[in-house]
Design a protein around this motif. Structure first.
Motif, PDB file in Angstrom:
ATOM      1  N   SER A 113      -5.100  -0.794   3.363  1.00 48.55           N
ATOM      2  CA  SER A 113      -4.345  -0.011   2.381  1.00 48.55           C
ATOM      3  C   SER A 113      -5.285   0.573   1.339  1.00 48.55           C
ATOM      4  O   SER A 113      -5.099   1.697   0.868  1.00 48.55           O
ATOM      5  CB  SER A 113      -3.310  -0.888   1.684  1.00 48.55           C
ATOM      6  OG  SER A 113      -2.491  -1.530   2.621  1.00 48.55           O
ATOM      7  N   THR A 114      -6.318  -0.204   0.974  1.00 47.48           N
ATOM      8  CA  THR A 114      -7.297   0.280   0.009  1.00 47.48           C
ATOM      9  C   THR A 114      -7.990   1.530   0.540  1.00 47.48           C
ATOM     10  O   THR A 114      -8.150   2.522  -0.173  1.00 47.48           O
ATOM     11  CB  THR A 114      -8.338  -0.822  -0.278  1.00 47.48           C
ATOM     12  OG1 THR A 114      -7.660  -1.956  -0.793  1.00 47.48           O
ATOM     13  CG2 THR A 114      -9.369  -0.337  -1.271  1.00 47.48           C
ATOM     14  N   CYS A 170      -6.106  -0.418  -6.487  1.00 45.01           N
ATOM     15  CA  CYS A 170      -6.214  -1.092  -5.192  1.00 45.01           C
ATOM     16  C   CYS A 170      -6.404  -2.589  -5.326  1.00 45.01           C
ATOM     17  O   CYS A 170      -6.557  -3.281  -4.326  1.00 45.01           O
ATOM     18  CB  CYS A 170      -7.399  -0.532  -4.399  1.00 45.01           C
ATOM     19  SG  CYS A 170      -7.283   1.225  -4.127  1.00 45.01           S
ATOM     20  N   GLN A 195       2.190   1.830  -3.430  1.00 44.46           N
ATOM     21  CA  GLN A 195       1.218   2.411  -4.344  1.00 44.46           C
ATOM     22  C   GLN A 195       1.091   3.915  -4.082  1.00 44.46           C
ATOM     23  O   GLN A 195       0.994   4.711  -5.017  1.00 44.46           O
ATOM     24  CB  GLN A 195      -0.129   1.693  -4.199  1.00 44.46           C
ATOM     25  CG  GLN A 195      -1.122   1.975  -5.302  1.00 44.46           C
ATOM     26  CD  GLN A 195      -0.637   1.554  -6.686  1.00 44.46           C
ATOM     27  OE1 GLN A 195       0.302   2.151  -7.232  1.00 44.46           O
ATOM     28  NE2 GLN A 195      -1.256   0.551  -7.277  1.00 44.46           N
ATOM     29  N   GLY A 242       0.817  -1.204   0.000  1.00 46.49           N
ATOM     30  CA  GLY A 242       0.000   0.000   0.000  1.00 46.49           C
ATOM     31  C   GLY A 242       0.850   1.253   0.000  1.00 46.49           C
ATOM     32  O   GLY A 242       0.534   2.239  -0.682  1.00 46.49           O
ATOM     33  N   LEU A 267      -4.240  -4.752  -3.165  1.00 46.65           N
ATOM     34  CA  LEU A 267      -3.988  -4.268  -1.796  1.00 46.65           C
ATOM     35  C   LEU A 267      -4.995  -4.834  -0.798  1.00 46.65           C
ATOM     36  O   LEU A 267      -6.114  -5.187  -1.151  1.00 46.65           O
ATOM     37  CB  LEU A 267      -4.064  -2.741  -1.769  1.00 46.65           C
ATOM     38  CG  LEU A 267      -3.087  -2.004  -2.679  1.00 46.65           C
ATOM     39  CD1 LEU A 267      -3.256  -0.504  -2.501  1.00 46.65           C
ATOM     40  CD2 LEU A 267      -1.657  -2.418  -2.402  1.00 46.65           C
ATOM     41  N   ILE A 269      -5.840   4.536   0.213  1.00 47.66           N
ATOM     42  CA  ILE A 269      -5.802   5.074  -1.147  1.00 47.66           C
ATOM     43  C   ILE A 269      -7.110   5.816  -1.455  1.00 47.66           C
ATOM     44  O   ILE A 269      -7.112   6.882  -2.078  1.00 47.66           O
ATOM     45  CB  ILE A 269      -5.586   3.938  -2.177  1.00 47.66           C
ATOM     46  CG1 ILE A 269      -4.310   3.161  -1.862  1.00 47.66           C
ATOM     47  CG2 ILE A 269      -5.577   4.488  -3.596  1.00 47.66           C
ATOM     48  CD1 ILE A 269      -3.073   3.627  -2.489  1.00 47.66           C
ATOM     49  N   GLN A 318     -16.211   0.252  -4.236  1.00 47.20           N
ATOM     50  CA  GLN A 318     -15.202   1.301  -4.346  1.00 47.20           C
ATOM     51  C   GLN A 318     -15.670   2.408  -5.291  1.00 47.20           C
ATOM     52  O   GLN A 318     -15.553   3.593  -4.987  1.00 47.20           O
ATOM     53  CB  GLN A 318     -13.883   0.715  -4.844  1.00 47.20           C
ATOM     54  CG  GLN A 318     -12.790   1.746  -4.963  1.00 47.20           C
ATOM     55  CD  GLN A 318     -11.456   1.091  -5.237  1.00 47.20           C
ATOM     56  OE1 GLN A 318     -11.264   0.479  -6.283  1.00 47.20           O
ATOM     57  NE2 GLN A 318     -10.542   1.210  -4.288  1.00 47.20           N
TER      58      GLN A 318
END
Lengths: 259, 321
Positions: free
Chosen positions: A184-185, A177, A156, A153, A180, A188, A210
């Motif tokens: 971590s997602t 993502c 990224q 993450g 990930l 982001i 998302q």
């Protein structure tokens, strides 16, 4: 800084094969636009035509018009290198340069354009970009460490910092993502919310929650049929797309996945 | 081997021993040990055969330049000049060949049209198939005469640089000519290794560079060269190993003299391998043993170069993971 993208009548080919057919859309500045659709429906291919990255694939070419504010990126005397400086990109797999430190990764793109950046200007840009990518606090004590030493993450977000350090006006994200973990997602997604104040953001995602969480507008792509090219089926406000889509296809896709 | 025994009572063993597996494992293991045995055998042969002359030598073997070994008593010989010439010729070859090889490899992988790239790669590999005696003939019969005026001009205008000090040899059978021919000979191996490693640069790294507005050359500088560095160095070291041991071409081209000189355009200098080849037919007394001692030095230099190449490649591949 953020710019509007205007696409009209865009076809994308791989050699003889028509991969994406006749896409027209407008992407608003300072907003997040999500592309959804099943695998192979051409949404990533289409995304890559917005900064001419598809040209890296041998035989790939696009027909049609893409305006970024007033610049026709397929204009006869437009250099793809210039386009990519304006339209940055973040990829599915975090790809920091393995031999470079965190610091050098962030500054790599900016160094291309201005060789003789002073030490202090470079330091400032690195801090600004890493702060912008919500990474500064985590890495400020180890900027000299290799970029590959970070977690997935963090890598990224490092890639996002590297892309924004070039000062683009548009940021394209190709499933940023999908490799990930959920935390971590989330980091982001928070970052995307913050970034849309300064950039036009386009994100390809397979995760419909998302898309619902981060985007203002959503575009749904689908194949016209097996072996047929991908098409833009419908595009609208995200809230409307996920509750009252106009097309049956969109509804099937969305409810199927949520079901 | 007890594979035909009745299976013991209780749970079956984790893996059944198969006769084919056992034979193959034995063969493979045997081949592996054989290599070590051959290497040790060569080293032992060199040391045993070199010992009589080394113990009778009246001057320092590693420090002396003379070669008075063809006597039955009090030989006086040293490898200083030969080792110097060997390393110098190989270094010239490396300095010339490496940049060219990197260029050819980059061209094949990233610039050339695919219809041109594969025949070109094949042609470069073909360079490796030319026998070294042919390179020697080419060097002495074609290249050297062409280089005579070039060398004269170099000594006239750049003679103040010690490397190009005059007077130029009027046959051009000099260190630089030998180095150029060696460079052509080691070009294929360096190119092949560089090409392979450049091909393996992950697409993600290349796209990362392009996506932030890098030109093709900038993409190569940011993503390809750092990734490929260890492969290029490894290829260069293998090429160096070949250049150090190359005998025939050098023996034909150089007009030998046992000197230690950086003047590449004057005749003089000699390499170990060429010296052995030229001296062996006339060696008498301690001569053969002395030549074998020189061979031992060459063996040691080549071994050291190859091992450092392995080390560099192994370290590099660990870093880029």
């Amino acid at each position: 800084m953020a710019k509007r993208i205007d696409v009209s009548g865009l076809h994308v080919y791989y050699g003889d094969f028509l991969a994406v057919e006749d896409v027209s859309m407008t992407i608003e500045p300072r907003s997040v636009t999500a592309f959804i659709g099943s695998s192979g429906c051409g949404k990533s291919t289409f995304l890559r035509t917005l900064n001419r990255m598809h040209e890296v694939t041998p035989g790939a070419y696009a027909q049609g018009k893409v305006l970024i504010d007033d610049m026709d990126i397929y204009g006869p005397d437009i250099d793809p290198v210039t386009v990519r400086g304006q339209v940055g990109m973040v990829f599915q797999k975090a790809n920091p340069f393995p031999t470079m430190s965190i610091y050098d990764n962030v500054i790599a793109g900016a160094r291309l354009n201005s060789r003789r950046m002073s030490r202090s200007a470079a330091d400032d840009l690195v801090e600004e970009s890493l702060r912008g990518a919500n990474l500064w606090e985590e890495v400020k004590d180890r900027l000299g460490k290799p970029g590959a030493s970070l977690s997935g993450g963090q890598q990224q977000r490092l890639c996002i910092a590297r892309a924004t350090a070039v000062k683009p006006s548009v940021l394209l994200m190709d499933e940023p993502c999908s490799a990930l973990d959920p935390i971590s997602t989330l980091a982001i997604e928070d970052l995307i919310h913050k970034l849309k104040e300064d950039y036009t953001i386009v994100i390809v995602t397979h995760n419909m929650q998302q898309a619902a969480r981060v985007s203002d507008r959503t575009a749904f792509f689908n194949l016209a049929g097996p072996g047929k090219p991908g098409k833009l089926i419908e595009m609208g406000e995200t809230s409307q797309m996920f509750t009252r889509p106009e097309k049956k296809e969109t509804e099937n896709y969305i409810t199927g996945r949520f079901g | 081997m007890t594979t035909t025994d009745a299976p013991p009572a209780g749970p079956p063993p984790a893996g059944k021993r198969r006769i084919g597996d056992a034979v193959f494992a034995g063969l493979a293991r045997g081949s592996g040990y054989l290599i070590l045995l051959i290497l040790a055998g060569v080293a032992a042969f060199l040391i045993i055969q070199a010992w009589p002359s080394l113990s009778a030598n009246t001057v320092s073997f590693l420090g002396s330049r003379e070669w008075e070994a063809n006597t039955r008593e009090n030989p006086a010989f040293g490898v200083a000049a030969l080792a110097f010439g060997t390393v110098l010729a190989a270094a010239i070859a490396l300095v010339i060949a490496t940049p060219v090889a990197i260029g050819v490899a980059l061209f094949i992988v990233y610039y050339a049209d695919s219809r041109l790239a594969s025949p070109l790669g094949y042609l470069v590999d073909l360079l490796a198939a030319i026998p070294s005696v042919v390179y020697g003939l080419w060097g002495i019969g074609f290249l050297a005469p062409q280089l005579v005026p070039v060398y004269e001009a170099l000594t006239r205008y750049l003679g103040w640089i010690p490397l190009f000090a005059g007077p130029a040899s009027n046959s051009a059978r000099t260190m630089l000519t030998a180095g150029i021919v060696l460079a052509v000979m080691i070009l294929p191996i360096i190119t092949a290794m560089s090409r392979d490693v450049f091909k393996q640069v992950p697409q993600g790294h290349r796209e990362a560079a392009l996506a932030m507005g890098a030109t093709r050359w900038e993409m190569i500088r940011l993503a390809v060269l750092p990734f490929g560095k260890s492969g290029v160095v490894g290829g260069a070291m293998l090429g160096l190993g070949r250049a150090l041991g190359e005998t025939m071409a050098v023996a034909m081209i150089l007009s030998p003299a046992l000197v230690i000189s950086f003047a590449l355009l004057k005749s003089g200098n000699q390499t170990i391998a060429a010296h052995i080849a030229l001296q062996y037919p006339e060696a008498t007394g301690y001569g053969v043993s002395a030549l074998i001692a020189a061979g031992l030095v060459l063996f040691a230099i080549t071994l050291a170069v190859n091992m450092s190449a392995r080390y560099v490649v192994a370290r590099g591949s660990k870093e880029s993971r």
